[in-house]
Design a protein around this motif. Structure first.
Motif, PDB file in Angstrom:
ATOM      1  N   VAL A 168       0.838  -1.204   0.000  1.00  0.00           N
ATOM      2  CA  VAL A 168       0.000   0.000   0.000  1.00  0.00           C
ATOM      3  C   VAL A 168       0.874   1.256   0.000  1.00  0.00           C
ATOM      4  N   GLU A 169       0.511   2.220  -0.852  1.00  0.00           N
ATOM      5  CA  GLU A 169       1.209   3.506  -0.887  1.00  0.00           C
ATOM      6  C   GLU A 169       0.336   4.582  -0.252  1.00  0.00           C
ATOM      7  N   VAL A 170       0.958   5.693   0.102  1.00  0.00           N
ATOM      8  CA  VAL A 170       0.233   6.763   0.799  1.00  0.00           C
ATOM      9  C   VAL A 170      -0.970   7.222  -0.008  1.00  0.00           C
ATOM     10  N   GLU A 171      -0.802   7.345  -1.318  1.00  0.00           N
ATOM     11  CA  GLU A 171      -1.894   7.833  -2.158  1.00  0.00           C
ATOM     12  C   GLU A 171      -3.050   6.839  -2.273  1.00  0.00           C
ATOM     13  N   ASN A 210       6.778  13.274   4.784  1.00  0.00           N
ATOM     14  CA  ASN A 210       7.137  13.059   3.382  1.00  0.00           C
ATOM     15  C   ASN A 210       8.506  12.398   3.293  1.00  0.00           C
ATOM     16  N   LEU A 211       8.556  11.286   2.603  1.00  0.00           N
ATOM     17  CA  LEU A 211       9.796  10.531   2.484  1.00  0.00           C
ATOM     18  C   LEU A 211      10.057  10.162   1.026  1.00  0.00           C
ATOM     19  N   GLU A 212      11.239   9.624   0.770  1.00  0.00           N
ATOM     20  CA  GLU A 212      11.587   9.212  -0.592  1.00  0.00           C
ATOM     21  C   GLU A 212      10.696   8.057  -1.059  1.00  0.00           C
ATOM     22  N   THR A 213      10.424   7.100  -0.169  1.00  0.00           N
ATOM     23  CA  THR A 213       9.543   5.991  -0.530  1.00  0.00           C
ATOM     24  C   THR A 213       8.093   6.419  -0.421  1.00  0.00           C
TER      25      THR A 213
END
Length: 231
Positions: A168-171, A210-213
């Motif tokens: 799962v990604e943040v978006e 906020n991170l790179e991944t």
């Protein structure tokens, strides 16, 4: 002796070109690619075919039902029933394809059934035990502790697999729902969160920052969380 009639079945077998394992594999895996099967599924087939040949010790395209039965008997001496069934499923897909496309005359898996396995009782936690577990996690007062609390809440609400969760990604988090993209059958699906879990996920995202991944769940080094390592 007159030669006016049709050839017998035995005579037809003599003149019929036999397919080799290599040719059968080439056809089968070409079909897998055309059906857009996942690379992991194709690797699974390859590994199971290779393992089966070690037990059978002959070309798979020449196997008969008795060969498969012998495979089962010998396999039971060395590996678990679940592993045997996994192998039988792969062989069934292979032989069904070959028979359907008339690349073999008989399907050796036609009368072969999966082995019955003893039902395993899965211990589950009751509400009091879950509450105690959450209290224990919350006592940590660490990022990893809060992350694990949110992961547990998402698991309880949605029943997603671990492999789906770490994908799962943040978006993918949208108010009271999460879009699951990394699924077993490659089809997206939507799972829903309770109000309490939704609020905790929002707080987690705020602390995560906020991170790179782009992966939602991260480890203590700000890298994406792997399914084999909850740290």
């Amino acid at each position: 002796m007159a030669r006016r009639g049709d050839l017998t079945k035995d005579e037809l077998k003599i003149i019929k070109k036999k397919i080799t394992d290599e040719e059968a594999f080439e056809n089968f895996f070409r079909d897998c690619f055309l059906r857009n099967l996942r690379p992991a599924t194709i690797d699974y087939y390859k590994n199971e075919f290779h393992a089966a040949k070690k037990f059978i010790n002959k070309a798979l395209v020449e196997c008969e039902q008795q060969d498969i039965e012998n495979l089962i008997i010998e396999s039971k001496k060395l590996i678990k029933v679940t592993t045997i069934n996994t192998r039988l499923r792969a062989l069934r897909s292979f032989y069904n394809y070959l028979y359907k496309n008339k690349l073999i005359d008989k399907n050796p898996m036609k009368n072969i059934k999966l082995l019955r396995d003893r039902l395993k009782t899965i211990e589950t936690l009751d509400s009091k035990e879950l509450e105690l577990l959450l209290k224990t996690i919350r006592k940590q007062k660490t990022f990893v502790g809060f992350r694990d609390e949110v992961i547990l809440l998402v698991f309880l609400d949605t029943g997603v697999r671990l492999s789906e969760l770490v994908g799962v990604e943040v978006e993918d988090v949208r108010e009271n729902k999460i879009i699951i993209r990394k699924t077993k059958n490659s089809f997206e699906r939507t799972v829903y969160l309770s109000e309490a879990t939704q609020e905790q996920v929002k707080r987690y995202i705020s602390i995560r920052g906020n991170l790179e991944t782009q992966k939602l769940f991260i480890n203590q080094d700000n890298k994406e969380l792997k399914s084999h390592s909850m740290s």
